[in-house]
Design an enzyme around this catalytic site. Structure first.
Site, PDB file in Angstrom:
ATOM      1  N   LYS A  98       8.272  -6.878 -30.548  1.00 31.99           N
ATOM      2  CA  LYS A  98       7.788  -7.900 -31.570  1.00 31.99           C
ATOM      3  C   LYS A  98       8.741  -7.832 -32.702  1.00 31.99           C
ATOM      4  CE  LYS A  98       2.819  -7.718 -30.589  1.00 31.99           C
ATOM      5  NZ  LYS A  98       3.082  -8.059 -28.972  1.00 31.99           N
ATOM      6  N   ASP A 132       8.228 -11.043 -27.748  1.00 41.57           N
ATOM      7  CA  ASP A 132       6.845 -11.536 -27.510  1.00 41.57           C
ATOM      8  C   ASP A 132       6.827 -12.327 -28.782  1.00 41.57           C
ATOM      9  OD1 ASP A 132       6.613  -9.147 -26.046  1.00 41.57           O
ATOM     10  OD2 ASP A 132       5.509  -8.161 -27.369  1.00 41.57           O
ATOM     11  N   ARG A 182       8.338 -16.284 -20.765  1.00 43.28           N
ATOM     12  CA  ARG A 182       7.298 -15.651 -20.107  1.00 43.28           C
ATOM     13  C   ARG A 182       6.181 -16.483 -20.851  1.00 43.28           C
ATOM     14  NH1 ARG A 182       7.009 -10.335 -22.290  1.00 43.28           N
ATOM     15  NH2 ARG A 182       6.078 -10.934 -24.078  1.00 43.28           N
ATOM     16  N   ARG A 291      -7.117  -7.038 -29.134  1.00 40.05           N
ATOM     17  CA  ARG A 291      -6.930  -8.337 -28.485  1.00 40.05           C
ATOM     18  C   ARG A 291      -7.283  -8.327 -26.828  1.00 40.05           C
ATOM     19  NH1 ARG A 291      -2.593  -8.394 -32.029  1.00 40.05           N
ATOM     20  NH2 ARG A 291      -1.075  -7.352 -30.502  1.00 40.05           N
ATOM     21  N   ARG A 292      -7.118  -7.001 -26.277  1.00 36.05           N
ATOM     22  CA  ARG A 292      -7.379  -6.870 -24.965  1.00 36.05           C
ATOM     23  C   ARG A 292      -8.883  -7.205 -24.835  1.00 36.05           C
ATOM     24  NH1 ARG A 292      -2.548  -6.945 -25.507  1.00 36.05           N
ATOM     25  NH2 ARG A 292      -3.307  -8.851 -25.414  1.00 36.05           N
TER      26      ARG A 292
HETATM   27  C1  LIG Z   1       2.991  -9.530 -19.308  1.00 32.75           C
HETATM   28  C2  LIG Z   1       2.109 -10.174 -20.461  1.00 32.75           C
HETATM   29  C3  LIG Z   1       2.766 -10.371 -21.680  1.00 32.75           C
HETATM   30  C4  LIG Z   1       1.778 -10.853 -22.836  1.00 32.75           C
HETATM   31  N1  LIG Z   1       2.718 -11.203 -23.904  1.00 32.75           N
HETATM   32  C5  LIG Z   1       1.984 -11.766 -24.859  1.00 32.75           C
HETATM   33  C6  LIG Z   1       2.711 -12.252 -26.167  1.00 32.75           C
HETATM   34  O1  LIG Z   1       3.841 -12.025 -26.449  1.00 32.75           O
HETATM   35  N2  LIG Z   1       1.806 -13.087 -27.013  1.00 32.75           N
HETATM   36  C7  LIG Z   1       0.632 -13.585 -26.818  1.00 32.75           C
HETATM   37  O2  LIG Z   1       0.012 -14.218 -27.560  1.00 32.75           O
HETATM   38  N3  LIG Z   1       0.054 -13.040 -25.573  1.00 32.75           N
HETATM   39  C8  LIG Z   1       0.572 -12.301 -24.755  1.00 32.75           C
HETATM   40  N4  LIG Z   1      -0.231 -11.773 -23.703  1.00 32.75           N
HETATM   41  C9  LIG Z   1      -1.633 -12.029 -23.532  1.00 32.75           C
HETATM   42  C10 LIG Z   1      -2.149 -13.595 -23.098  1.00 32.75           C
HETATM   43  O3  LIG Z   1      -1.672 -14.262 -24.196  1.00 32.75           O
HETATM   44  C11 LIG Z   1      -3.547 -13.339 -22.741  1.00 32.75           C
HETATM   45  O4  LIG Z   1      -4.249 -13.063 -23.959  1.00 32.75           O
HETATM   46  C12 LIG Z   1      -3.810 -12.495 -21.547  1.00 32.75           C
HETATM   47  O5  LIG Z   1      -3.026 -12.578 -20.353  1.00 32.75           O
HETATM   48  C13 LIG Z   1      -5.083 -12.982 -21.111  1.00 32.75           C
HETATM   49  O6  LIG Z   1      -5.114 -14.303 -20.402  1.00 32.75           O
HETATM   50  P1  LIG Z   1      -5.060 -14.441 -18.650  1.00 32.75           P
HETATM   51  O7  LIG Z   1      -4.006 -15.391 -18.813  1.00 32.75           O
HETATM   52  O8  LIG Z   1      -4.761 -13.057 -18.067  1.00 32.75           O
HETATM   53  O9  LIG Z   1      -6.297 -15.440 -18.422  1.00 32.75           O
HETATM   54  P2  LIG Z   1      -7.974 -15.224 -18.566  1.00 32.75           P
HETATM   55  O10 LIG Z   1      -8.515 -16.198 -18.354  1.00 32.75           O
HETATM   56  O11 LIG Z   1      -8.211 -14.618 -19.910  1.00 32.75           O
HETATM   57  O12 LIG Z   1      -8.012 -14.121 -17.697  1.00 32.75           O
HETATM   58  C14 LIG Z   1      -8.205 -14.214 -16.013  1.00 32.75           C
HETATM   59  C15 LIG Z   1      -8.902 -13.150 -15.569  1.00 32.75           C
HETATM   60  O13 LIG Z   1      -7.988 -11.818 -15.712  1.00 32.75           O
HETATM   61  C16 LIG Z   1      -8.773 -10.968 -16.195  1.00 32.75           C
HETATM   62  N5  LIG Z   1      -8.412 -10.482 -17.336  1.00 32.75           N
HETATM   63  C17 LIG Z   1      -7.795 -11.057 -18.334  1.00 32.75           C
HETATM   64  N6  LIG Z   1      -7.570 -10.217 -19.462  1.00 32.75           N
HETATM   65  C18 LIG Z   1      -8.562  -9.162 -19.228  1.00 32.75           C
HETATM   66  C19 LIG Z   1      -8.595  -7.981 -19.886  1.00 32.75           C
HETATM   67  N7  LIG Z   1      -8.005  -7.876 -21.142  1.00 32.75           N
HETATM   68  N8  LIG Z   1      -9.357  -6.975 -19.419  1.00 32.75           N
HETATM   69  C20 LIG Z   1      -9.697  -6.920 -18.137  1.00 32.75           C
HETATM   70  N9  LIG Z   1      -9.506  -8.042 -17.416  1.00 32.75           N
HETATM   71  C21 LIG Z   1      -8.776  -8.941 -17.996  1.00 32.75           C
HETATM   72  C22 LIG Z   1     -10.407 -11.211 -16.052  1.00 32.75           C
HETATM   73  O14 LIG Z   1     -10.657 -11.020 -14.768  1.00 32.75           O
HETATM   74  C23 LIG Z   1     -10.324 -12.654 -16.171  1.00 32.75           C
HETATM   75  O15 LIG Z   1     -11.187 -13.234 -15.851  1.00 32.75           O
HETATM   76  C24 LIG Z   1       0.305 -11.262 -22.547  1.00 32.75           C
HETATM   77  C25 LIG Z   1       0.123 -11.156 -21.243  1.00 32.75           C
HETATM   78  C26 LIG Z   1       0.771 -10.632 -20.185  1.00 32.75           C
HETATM   79  C27 LIG Z   1      -0.016 -10.610 -18.990  1.00 32.75           C
END
Ligand SMILES: Cc1cc2nc3c(=O)[nH]c(=O)nc-3n(C[C@H](O)[C@H](O)[C@H](O)COP(=O)(O)OP(=O)(O)OC[C@H]3O[C@@H](n4cnc5c(N)ncnc54)[C@H](O)[C@@H]3O)c2cc1C
Length: 309
Positions: A98, A132, A182, A291-292
């Site tokens: 970051k 990021d 990404r 955020r998680r």
């Molecule tokens: C490798 C990686 C790098 C990332 N880097 C960034 C970044 O630099 N900047 C940024 O803004 N965001 C980043 N993110 C976070 C991203 O923006 C989302 O907030 C996050 O990935 C949740 O979205 P989703 O695509 O999984 O879809 P969603 O629709 O949110 O989730 C789909 C399904 O995945 C599962 N799931 C998702 N999140 C969780 C969780 N926290 N706990 C348990 N189950 C979950 C659930 O079953 C959900 O129904 C990153 C994510 C990943 C995977």
């Protein structure tokens, strides 16, 4: 956006909790679902275990909005040192950083100097460097510094967020320069004048952008295509689209977070997909952890359960 998500994202910005939240024992217990531990060695153990399962890794030391010059410098030194340690271990584990952790809020040139040092170190180790994406106020500067870096270092990629209206234009620009992308949905609290408020619109935009990443232009420019998502419907749609345009599984990747959708990570790897898991470590995990929780407010249940041991 759901009320629970908004509330958790507001909590993630609370300065007192950012500094003190990590000391609460029940929160410490709950976070272990998403990070193997606070030390680099904890991350290394997890990266070796995932490598044994046919899954690569990306690592990040948690921290953001660093306000102190010495701390930003220590973060940069840490990354340079651990990139060398990873190389010595022969692991496929790429850094993701970051810019605000490298001192962007203090001085842009200073942050760029640190970023450059990390890119040089990653290049010497034969690794790739990921940048990021943080809140929308940082998008322009993050893209500017990444473009500048790419002129010197070929193996550089940046995260783009499908919830922002501007992302299609940004994606076209960075991929035309061969910068890896990404693609994620986006993890911050953004206003409706710049970001899709409805999840279904974010999901639809994600798929449209994914298709763009897999099209001829970005591929000819050599832009690495990474889909950072746990959304299994989207993953299926992306794989179907890639098959329909004649791409091989090795032409694109799925990256997920440590501890989320583990069964799907293993299944995809078994099916021949290129999969990596992003493993986080470090002591400054409170805003990242909130955020998680915001991504899946049902996760708050883990915290409640850990309150009772
Ligand atoms: C490798 C990686 C790098 C990332 N880097 C960034 C970044 O630099 N900047 C940024 O803004 N965001 C980043 N993110 C976070 C991203 O923006 C989302 O907030 C996050 O990935 C949740 O979205 P989703 O695509 O999984 O879809 P969603 O629709 O949110 O989730 C789909 C399904 O995945 C599962 N799931 C998702 N999140 C969780 C969780 N926290 N706990 C348990 N189950 C979950 C659930 O079953 C959900 O129904 C990153 C994510 C990943 C995977």
């Amino acid at each position: 956006m759901s009320l629970a998500r908004t509330a958790l994202l507001k909590i993630s910005d609370n300065q007192w909790l950012r500094e003190n939240g990590t000391r609460l024992p029940f929160v410490r217990r709950a976070v272990s679902t998403f990070m193997p531990g606070e030390s680099f060695d904890d991350m290394l153990v997890a990266a070796k275990a995932t490598a044994a399962e046919g899954i690569g890794s990306v690592f990040t030391r948690l921290g953001e909005n660093v306000k102190d010059l010495a701390e930003a410098e220590a973060v940069a030194r840490h990354y340079v040192e651990v990139i060398d340690r990873i190389k010595a271990q022969g692991l496929q584990c790429e850094p993701s950083i970051k810019l605000t952790q490298l001192g962007l809020d203090i001085n842009r040139d200073l942050a760029y100097g640190h970023l450059r040092a990390l890119a040089a170190s990653a290049q010497a180790a034969g690794s790739y460097l990921w940048v990021d994406m943080e809140q929308s106020s940082y998008v322009d500067v993050t893209l500017d510094l990444t473009r500048r870096l790419k002129q010197e270092f070929p193996a550089v990629g940046v995260c783009l967020q499908a919830y922002l209206f501007r992302t299609r234009q940004d994606l076209e620009d960075v991929t035309s320069r061969g910068i890896g992308v990404r693609l994620v949905k986006g993890a911050y609290n953004e206003p409706p004048n710049i970001a899709f408020p409805k999840k279904s619109d974010v999901d639809a935009n994600y798929l449209a952008l994914a298709q763009l990443m897999l099209s001829a232009g970005p591929r000819a420019a050599g832009a690495r295509a990474v889909f950072g998502t746990h959304d299994l419907d989207l993953i299926t749609a992306i794989r179907n689209h890639a098959n329909s345009v004649g791409l091989k599984a090795a032409d694109y990747e799925f990256h997920m977070l440590y501890g989320i959708q583990k069964a799907a990570q293993l299944r995809l790897a078994r099916e021949g997909a290129a999969v990596r898991v992003l493993i986080a470590y470090g002591e400054y995990w409170f805003p990242w952890y909130m955020r998680r929780l915001a991504e899946r407010p049902a996760n708050v249940w883990f915290v409640v359960k850990s309150l009772f041991g």
